[in-house]
Write a protein that holds these residues in place. Structure first.
Motif, short mmCIF file in Angstrom:
data_model
loop_
_atom_site.label_atom_id
_atom_site.label_comp_id
_atom_site.label_asym_id
_atom_site.label_seq_id
_atom_site.Cartn_x
_atom_site.Cartn_y
_atom_site.Cartn_z
N ILE A 52 0.84 -1.20 0.00
CA ILE A 52 0.00 0.00 0.00
C ILE A 52 0.87 1.25 0.00
O ILE A 52 0.58 2.22 -0.70
N THR A 53 1.96 1.22 0.77
CA THR A 53 2.88 2.35 0.79
C THR A 53 3.48 2.59 -0.59
O THR A 53 3.62 3.73 -1.04
N ILE A 54 3.83 1.51 -1.29
CA ILE A 54 4.39 1.64 -2.64
C ILE A 54 3.38 2.25 -3.59
O ILE A 54 3.72 3.13 -4.40
N ILE A 55 2.12 1.83 -3.50
CA ILE A 55 1.08 2.35 -4.40
C ILE A 55 0.89 3.85 -4.20
O ILE A 55 0.86 4.62 -5.17
N ILE A 56 0.77 4.29 -2.96
CA ILE A 56 0.56 5.73 -2.72
C ILE A 56 1.83 6.52 -3.02
O ILE A 56 1.76 7.68 -3.46
N GLN A 246 -5.58 7.67 7.58
CA GLN A 246 -5.05 8.83 8.32
C GLN A 246 -3.55 8.68 8.54
O GLN A 246 -3.08 7.64 8.99
N GLY A 247 -2.80 9.72 8.21
CA GLY A 247 -1.36 9.70 8.41
C GLY A 247 -0.57 9.07 7.28
O GLY A 247 0.67 9.11 7.29
N TYR A 248 -1.26 8.52 6.28
CA TYR A 248 -0.55 7.85 5.19
C TYR A 248 0.18 8.83 4.27
O TYR A 248 1.06 8.41 3.51
N GLU A 249 -0.17 10.11 4.35
CA GLU A 249 0.57 11.08 3.53
C GLU A 249 2.04 11.10 3.94
O GLU A 249 2.92 11.32 3.09
N THR A 250 2.32 10.86 5.22
CA THR A 250 3.72 10.83 5.67
C THR A 250 4.46 9.67 5.03
O THR A 250 5.60 9.82 4.57
N PHE A 251 3.82 8.49 4.98
CA PHE A 251 4.45 7.33 4.36
C PHE A 251 4.70 7.57 2.87
O PHE A 251 5.73 7.18 2.33
N ALA A 252 3.71 8.18 2.20
CA ALA A 252 3.84 8.43 0.76
C ALA A 252 4.99 9.39 0.47
O ALA A 252 5.83 9.13 -0.41
N ILE A 280 10.44 1.85 4.22
CA ILE A 280 9.45 2.20 5.25
C ILE A 280 8.84 0.94 5.84
O ILE A 280 8.67 0.82 7.06
N GLY A 281 8.52 -0.04 4.97
CA GLY A 281 7.93 -1.28 5.46
C GLY A 281 8.91 -2.07 6.31
O GLY A 281 8.51 -2.68 7.31
N THR A 282 10.17 -2.06 5.94
CA THR A 282 11.18 -2.79 6.70
C THR A 282 11.38 -2.17 8.08
O THR A 282 11.52 -2.89 9.08
N ILE A 283 11.41 -0.84 8.13
CA ILE A 283 11.56 -0.15 9.42
C ILE A 283 10.40 -0.50 10.34
O ILE A 283 10.58 -0.85 11.51
N SER A 284 9.18 -0.42 9.80
CA SER A 284 8.00 -0.71 10.60
C SER A 284 8.01 -2.15 11.11
O SER A 284 7.78 -2.41 12.29
N ASN A 285 8.31 -3.09 10.22
CA ASN A 285 8.32 -4.50 10.60
C ASN A 285 9.42 -4.79 11.62
O ASN A 285 9.18 -5.46 12.63
N GLY A 286 10.62 -4.25 11.34
CA GLY A 286 11.74 -4.51 12.23
C GLY A 286 11.53 -3.95 13.63
O GLY A 286 11.78 -4.63 14.63
N LEU A 287 11.05 -2.72 13.70
CA LEU A 287 10.83 -2.10 15.01
C LEU A 287 9.69 -2.79 15.76
O LEU A 287 9.74 -2.90 17.00
N ASN A 288 8.69 -3.26 15.03
CA ASN A 288 7.61 -4.02 15.68
C ASN A 288 8.15 -5.31 16.28
O ASN A 288 7.78 -5.70 17.40
N MET A 289 9.02 -5.99 15.55
CA MET A 289 9.60 -7.25 16.05
C MET A 289 10.51 -7.01 17.25
O MET A 289 10.67 -7.88 18.11
N LEU A 290 11.10 -5.79 17.30
CA LEU A 290 11.94 -5.44 18.45
C LEU A 290 11.12 -4.92 19.63
O LEU A 290 11.67 -4.61 20.69
N GLY A 291 9.82 -4.78 19.42
CA GLY A 291 8.93 -4.30 20.48
C GLY A 291 9.01 -2.81 20.69
O GLY A 291 8.65 -2.31 21.77
N VAL A 292 9.46 -2.07 19.67
CA VAL A 292 9.57 -0.62 19.78
C VAL A 292 8.20 0.01 19.52
O VAL A 292 7.49 -0.38 18.59
N SER A 293 7.85 0.97 20.32
CA SER A 293 6.56 1.64 20.20
C SER A 293 6.41 2.34 18.85
O SER A 293 7.38 2.82 18.27
N SER A 294 5.17 2.40 18.37
CA SER A 294 4.89 3.08 17.10
C SER A 294 5.23 4.57 17.18
O SER A 294 5.48 5.22 16.17
N TYR A 295 5.26 5.13 18.39
CA TYR A 295 5.62 6.53 18.56
C TYR A 295 7.06 6.76 18.08
O TYR A 295 7.36 7.77 17.42
N TYR A 296 7.96 5.83 18.42
CA TYR A 296 9.35 5.95 18.00
C TYR A 296 9.48 5.73 16.49
O TYR A 296 10.38 6.30 15.86
N GLN A 297 8.61 4.89 15.94
CA GLN A 297 8.64 4.66 14.49
C GLN A 297 8.35 5.97 13.75
O GLN A 297 8.93 6.23 12.69
#
Length: 321
Positions: A52-56, A246-252, A280-297
């Protein structure tokens, strides 16, 4: 000497910068992250999450390419997802016809943005900031602020599930769209004219390019991409949400900029934008697996945007001016 060094660094950054960032990111997560990160299943999941990030980002690429921006990404996603969902649950037409009408509604949203930009002469930032609220308000009105669900399984499989049970449809859609837009932007006269418009609008006008017509075309393309992303998102989660996107403009914007698209206009490539989306997808996935809060993402994403634009200005700022 310094000038030659700058030119060489600029050339290397253009060709390999985005890919090097992705490789270093994957290596970092493979070394310091959990072992499951480099498992084939998780790498496939990153591709699915990034689709989805790639499409936008492919849509935002064109807006930034003409030295503009489109902030209505998330709102168009939400509106088109809701329109498509309403048409499907009414059960008065096949789901694929509803999808085509949904994409058409996204194109109309983009056309509306382009018309306002041309008529008012205001910067796209101002126009799309306003239409961001307009489109979101329309979504809330037609949905009565409630979710819509109950889609046929064929729709969910074709637009956000698995084709034949083995191929993720969202990844196929993202790559197919990227391939079409790469061909359009690099192999057609219209694509080259868009680059010329972004490089120097006044020079493009004097060379006979209809600048207002191409502004309409660019924002219509944005609307198509954002709308398609909204449909894929709706199919993936199985419902249309009034606040979807909501907020996907930042990802795009982040994917396009990290992918080497110059914020000054006139320079960029679709393939590297795809890599930007994967980052962007790798950062999100990796930080999620490390248990990092979405705020830090969010902090990481914002920092990457600043760094990418700074590097672009360092290497290309003078030539862009």
């Amino acid at each position: 000497m310094n000038h030659n060094l700058q030119k060489r660094l600029s050339l290397y950054w253009d060709k390999f910068g985005t890919l090097v960032i992705l490789i270093l990111l994957v290596c970092f997560m493979a070394i310091f992250g959990p072992p499951q990160f480099i498992a084939p299943g998780n790498l496939l999941q990153i591709a699915i999450q990034s689709s989805i990030t790639i499409i936008i980002a492919c849509g935002e690429f064109f807006a930034i390419l003409i030295a503009g921006i489109d902030l209505s990404v998330g709102s168009v996603m939400g509106l088109v997802g809701m329109v498509t969902a309403k048409l499907i649950v009414l059960d008065i037409m096949p789901w694929y016809v509803a999808v085509l009408l949904g994409i058409l509604s996204g194109a109309l949203c983009g056309l509306f943005n382009g018309l306002l930009i041309n008529v008012t002469g205001l910067h796209p930032f101002v126009i799309t900031l306003g239409t961001q609220s307009i489109f979101r308000g329309v979504t809330l009105i037609i949905s009565d602020a409630t979710s819509v669900y109950g889609f046929p399984q064929t729709f969910k499989d074709a637009m956000g599930g698995w084709l034949g049970g083995v191929i993720p449809s969202a990844v196929v859609i993202a790559l197919l769209l990227a391939a079409i837009l790469w061909f359009f932007s690099s192999k057609t006269v219209m694509g080259r004219n868009i680059f010329a418009l972004g490089g120097n609008k006044e020079a493009a006008w004097f060379s006979g390019i209809h600048t207002k017509l191409y502004t309409l075309l660019v924002h219509t393309l944005c609307g198509v991409c954002f709308g398609l992303a909204g449909i894929v998102y709706t199919a993936r989660i199985g419902s249309a949400e009034p606040l979807a996107g909501q907020g996907y403009e930042t990802f795009a914007i982040a994917s396009a900029i990290i992918g080497g698209t110059s914020f000054f206009g006139g320079r960029g490539k679709i393939p590297t934008v795809v890599v930007g989306g994967l980052i962007i997808g790798t950062i999100s996935n990796g930080l999620n697996m490390l248990g990092v809060s979405s705020y830090y993402q969010q902090i990481v994403t914002g920092a990457l945007i600043i760094v990418a634009v700074t590097v672009d200005r360092l290497f290309k700022g003078k030539s862009a001016k």
